[in-house]
Design a protein around this motif. Structure first.
Motif, PDB file in Angstrom:
ATOM      1  N   GLY A 185      57.147  14.720  53.552  1.00 40.70           N
ATOM      2  CA  GLY A 185      57.766  15.863  52.885  1.00 40.70           C
ATOM      3  C   GLY A 185      56.851  16.600  51.926  1.00 40.70           C
ATOM      4  O   GLY A 185      57.253  17.612  51.337  1.00 40.70           O
ATOM      5  N   ILE A 186      55.631  16.135  51.769  1.00 40.03           N
ATOM      6  CA  ILE A 186      54.674  16.809  50.884  1.00 40.03           C
ATOM      7  C   ILE A 186      54.397  18.213  51.422  1.00 40.03           C
ATOM      8  O   ILE A 186      54.008  18.374  52.576  1.00 40.03           O
ATOM      9  CB  ILE A 186      53.361  16.019  50.786  1.00 40.03           C
ATOM     10  N   ASP A 187      54.612  19.221  50.582  1.00 40.17           N
ATOM     11  CA  ASP A 187      54.322  20.587  51.019  1.00 40.17           C
ATOM     12  C   ASP A 187      53.274  21.274  50.150  1.00 40.17           C
ATOM     13  O   ASP A 187      52.897  22.411  50.406  1.00 40.17           O
ATOM     14  CB  ASP A 187      55.601  21.441  51.044  1.00 40.17           C
ATOM     15  N   THR A 188      52.801  20.572  49.120  1.00 33.68           N
ATOM     16  CA  THR A 188      51.783  21.125  48.227  1.00 33.68           C
ATOM     17  C   THR A 188      50.783  20.033  47.892  1.00 33.68           C
ATOM     18  O   THR A 188      51.179  18.915  47.521  1.00 33.68           O
ATOM     19  CB  THR A 188      52.419  21.660  46.930  1.00 33.68           C
ATOM     20  N   ILE A 189      49.503  20.355  48.005  1.00 36.45           N
ATOM     21  CA  ILE A 189      48.455  19.392  47.684  1.00 36.45           C
ATOM     22  C   ILE A 189      47.546  19.985  46.623  1.00 36.45           C
ATOM     23  O   ILE A 189      46.993  21.078  46.796  1.00 36.45           O
ATOM     24  CB  ILE A 189      47.644  19.000  48.934  1.00 36.45           C
ATOM     25  N   LEU A 190      47.428  19.263  45.536  1.00 36.09           N
ATOM     26  CA  LEU A 190      46.565  19.680  44.436  1.00 36.09           C
ATOM     27  C   LEU A 190      45.185  19.054  44.594  1.00 36.09           C
ATOM     28  O   LEU A 190      45.064  17.836  44.746  1.00 36.09           O
ATOM     29  CB  LEU A 190      47.173  19.250  43.093  1.00 36.09           C
ATOM     30  N   LEU A 191      44.161  19.889  44.544  1.00 33.04           N
ATOM     31  CA  LEU A 191      42.781  19.399  44.544  1.00 33.04           C
ATOM     32  C   LEU A 191      42.426  19.068  43.104  1.00 33.04           C
ATOM     33  O   LEU A 191      41.957  19.915  42.342  1.00 33.04           O
ATOM     34  CB  LEU A 191      41.843  20.459  45.117  1.00 33.04           C
ATOM     35  N   ALA A 192      42.669  17.827  42.708  1.00 31.85           N
ATOM     36  CA  ALA A 192      42.515  17.410  41.316  1.00 31.85           C
ATOM     37  C   ALA A 192      41.104  16.937  41.025  1.00 31.85           C
ATOM     38  O   ALA A 192      40.884  15.950  40.310  1.00 31.85           O
ATOM     39  CB  ALA A 192      43.533  16.331  40.980  1.00 31.85           C
ATOM     40  N   CYS A 193      40.157  17.629  41.580  1.00 36.76           N
ATOM     41  CA  CYS A 193      38.743  17.437  41.293  1.00 36.76           C
ATOM     42  C   CYS A 193      38.077  18.775  41.552  1.00 36.76           C
ATOM     43  O   CYS A 193      38.306  19.395  42.604  1.00 36.76           O
ATOM     44  CB  CYS A 193      38.122  16.352  42.170  1.00 36.76           C
ATOM     45  N   THR A 194      37.278  19.231  40.608  1.00 37.86           N
ATOM     46  CA  THR A 194      36.707  20.575  40.730  1.00 37.86           C
ATOM     47  C   THR A 194      35.641  20.674  41.810  1.00 37.86           C
ATOM     48  O   THR A 194      35.226  21.778  42.157  1.00 37.86           O
ATOM     49  CB  THR A 194      36.126  21.036  39.379  1.00 37.86           C
ATOM     50  N   HIS A 195      35.213  19.537  42.352  1.00 38.32           N
ATOM     51  CA  HIS A 195      34.292  19.567  43.502  1.00 38.32           C
ATOM     52  C   HIS A 195      35.008  19.964  44.796  1.00 38.32           C
ATOM     53  O   HIS A 195      34.409  20.564  45.683  1.00 38.32           O
ATOM     54  CB  HIS A 195      33.665  18.182  43.720  1.00 38.32           C
ATOM     55  N   TYR A 196      36.272  19.594  44.904  1.00 36.40           N
ATOM     56  CA  TYR A 196      36.957  19.631  46.183  1.00 36.40           C
ATOM     57  C   TYR A 196      37.139  21.015  46.809  1.00 36.40           C
ATOM     58  O   TYR A 196      37.306  21.097  48.033  1.00 36.40           O
ATOM     59  CB  TYR A 196      38.312  18.929  46.086  1.00 36.40           C
ATOM     60  N   PRO A 197      37.150  22.118  46.033  1.00 36.03           N
ATOM     61  CA  PRO A 197      37.257  23.424  46.704  1.00 36.03           C
ATOM     62  C   PRO A 197      36.163  23.682  47.727  1.00 36.03           C
ATOM     63  O   PRO A 197      36.363  24.469  48.652  1.00 36.03           O
ATOM     64  CB  PRO A 197      37.167  24.416  45.532  1.00 36.03           C
ATOM     65  N   LEU A 198      35.034  22.995  47.605  1.00 32.68           N
ATOM     66  CA  LEU A 198      33.978  23.156  48.613  1.00 32.68           C
ATOM     67  C   LEU A 198      34.398  22.576  49.967  1.00 32.68           C
ATOM     68  O   LEU A 198      33.840  22.933  51.002  1.00 32.68           O
ATOM     69  CB  LEU A 198      32.688  22.487  48.137  1.00 32.68           C
ATOM     70  N   LEU A 199      35.390  21.692  49.948  1.00 32.03           N
ATOM     71  CA  LEU A 199      35.910  21.093  51.180  1.00 32.03           C
ATOM     72  C   LEU A 199      37.204  21.758  51.637  1.00 32.03           C
ATOM     73  O   LEU A 199      37.835  21.293  52.585  1.00 32.03           O
ATOM     74  CB  LEU A 199      36.177  19.597  50.968  1.00 32.03           C
ATOM     75  N   GLN A 200      37.597  22.826  50.998  1.00 28.30           N
ATOM     76  CA  GLN A 200      38.929  23.388  51.213  1.00 28.30           C
ATOM     77  C   GLN A 200      39.173  23.803  52.660  1.00 28.30           C
ATOM     78  O   GLN A 200      40.253  23.572  53.205  1.00 28.30           O
ATOM     79  CB  GLN A 200      39.162  24.574  50.276  1.00 28.30           C
ATOM     80  N   ASP A 201      38.195  24.399  53.301  1.00 28.34           N
ATOM     81  CA  ASP A 201      38.374  24.806  54.701  1.00 28.34           C
ATOM     82  C   ASP A 201      38.600  23.599  55.604  1.00 28.34           C
ATOM     83  O   ASP A 201      39.466  23.627  56.489  1.00 28.34           O
ATOM     84  CB  ASP A 201      37.165  25.606  55.183  1.00 28.34           C
ATOM     85  N   LYS A 202      37.823  22.530  55.389  1.00 31.78           N
ATOM     86  CA  LYS A 202      38.003  21.319  56.185  1.00 31.78           C
ATOM     87  C   LYS A 202      39.355  20.673  55.884  1.00 31.78           C
ATOM     88  O   LYS A 202      40.038  20.168  56.775  1.00 31.78           O
ATOM     89  CB  LYS A 202      36.882  20.323  55.908  1.00 31.78           C
ATOM     90  N   ILE A 203      39.758  20.672  54.624  1.00 37.66           N
ATOM     91  CA  ILE A 203      41.037  20.087  54.239  1.00 37.66           C
ATOM     92  C   ILE A 203      42.184  20.794  54.948  1.00 37.66           C
ATOM     93  O   ILE A 203      43.069  20.165  55.532  1.00 37.66           O
ATOM     94  CB  ILE A 203      41.209  20.151  52.705  1.00 37.66           C
ATOM     95  N   LYS A 204      42.171  22.119  54.918  1.00 40.03           N
ATOM     96  CA  LYS A 204      43.237  22.886  55.565  1.00 40.03           C
ATOM     97  C   LYS A 204      43.267  22.644  57.066  1.00 40.03           C
ATOM     98  O   LYS A 204      44.340  22.643  57.688  1.00 40.03           O
ATOM     99  CB  LYS A 204      43.063  24.367  55.270  1.00 40.03           C
TER     100      LYS A 204
END
Length: 279
Positions: A185-204
């Motif tokens: 049921g998780i519909d929102t994921i917080l990237l709680a590390c400022t490094h992680y936006p660099l992985l955002q495309d792969k995460i999505k």
């Protein structure tokens, strides 16, 4: 010599530059000093005591450079060091200065992103183990269910420039699968590390369609804008010449500059500093 002082932005490495970039976009006229403790990164697997020691050394160094306000653009430092710095280290010693983190401003708004009231938090081992997000989110949104997942290999991948290579995909999918197995049921994921936006495309790419992936940069920047509006006594002490200074605790500054430029979006030229010698 600047009139007033710059805003200090601190991170354990280069991840905080994703937050710094958003801050500069919203508050471009201020002067800034960025410090990355790359020589001792990553912080994620270190103890509370060690993270506090490292963070406090860096904060004190930034104070000595004239920063009246320091932003801990690092979730691990915010989780494991900020409270001690604010409540034990600074009272009576630095009464005219302030240190702020990234966890509280994120927790204040994260509930606005979810429809199912179920949120996933991706962070370092240190951030997850601290329980800081669980406590802060419960304070502002007690109705939310929060699921956490530590991603211990993501920061090393990013710091070593491997985040956009095929080898990173395995570890991105591994931790996302572990998170989503906790609740479909998780519909929102917080990237709680400022490094992680660099992985955002792969995460999505490895998440089901329709899941919100929330980075912190704009949230923290907006919160800082609000803070300065509410605290004119601090805002008036900040210099406003549009200067940006970059420092790192690793002596290979060309390597830092190369990776930092990718994070920050414009050319970065840094200087090496040993904060231990100056504290």
């Amino acid at each position: 010599m600047l009139s007033g002082g710059p805003i200090g932005v601190f991170d354990s490495g280069i991840g905080g530059l994703t937050v710094f970039r958003s801050i500069v976009e919203q508050l471009p006229r201020y002067d800034y000093l960025y410090l990355g403790d790359n020589g001792r990164a990553p912080y994620g697997n270190r103890s509370f005591k060690t993270i506090h020691q490292y963070t406090w050394e860096c904060v004190q160094w930034m104070f000595k450079q004239g920063c009246p306000l320091v932003i801990l653009a690092c979730n691990t430092a915010s989780a494991k060091a900020l409270r001690t710095i604010q409540q034990q280290d600074m009272p009576g010693l630095h009464t005219d200065k302030r240190v702020l983190g990234v966890i509280r401003p994120t927790a204040e708004v994260i509930g606005n992103y979810t429809q199912t009231k179920q949120i996933g938090v991706l962070g370092t081992k240190g951030t997850v183990q601290s329980g800081s997000y669980l406590l802060e989110i419960e304070h502002f949104f007690p109705e939310l269910k929060v699921y956490q997942q530590a991603c211990p290999l993501w920061v090393p991948l990013i710091e070593n420039g491997e985040y956009n290579k095929p080898g990173a995909d395995y570890y991105v999918k591994l931790y996302l699968d572990q998170l989503m197995q906790q609740s479909p049921g998780i519909d929102t994921i917080l990237l709680a590390c400022t490094h992680y936006p660099l992985l955002q495309d792969k995460i999505k790419a490895y998440l089901p369609a329709g899941i919100n992936v929330v980075a912190q940069g704009d949230i923290v920047a907006t919160s800082l804008v609000d803070y300065l509006q509410r605290h004119p006594e601090m805002e008036q002490r900040l210099s406003k010449n549009g200067h940006r200074f970059f420092y790192t605790t690793i002596d290979d500054t060309p390597d830092f500059d190369h990776h930092a430029t990718l994070f920050f979006g414009t050319q970065v030229k840094s200087e090496f500093v040993d904060v231990r010698e100056e504290c």
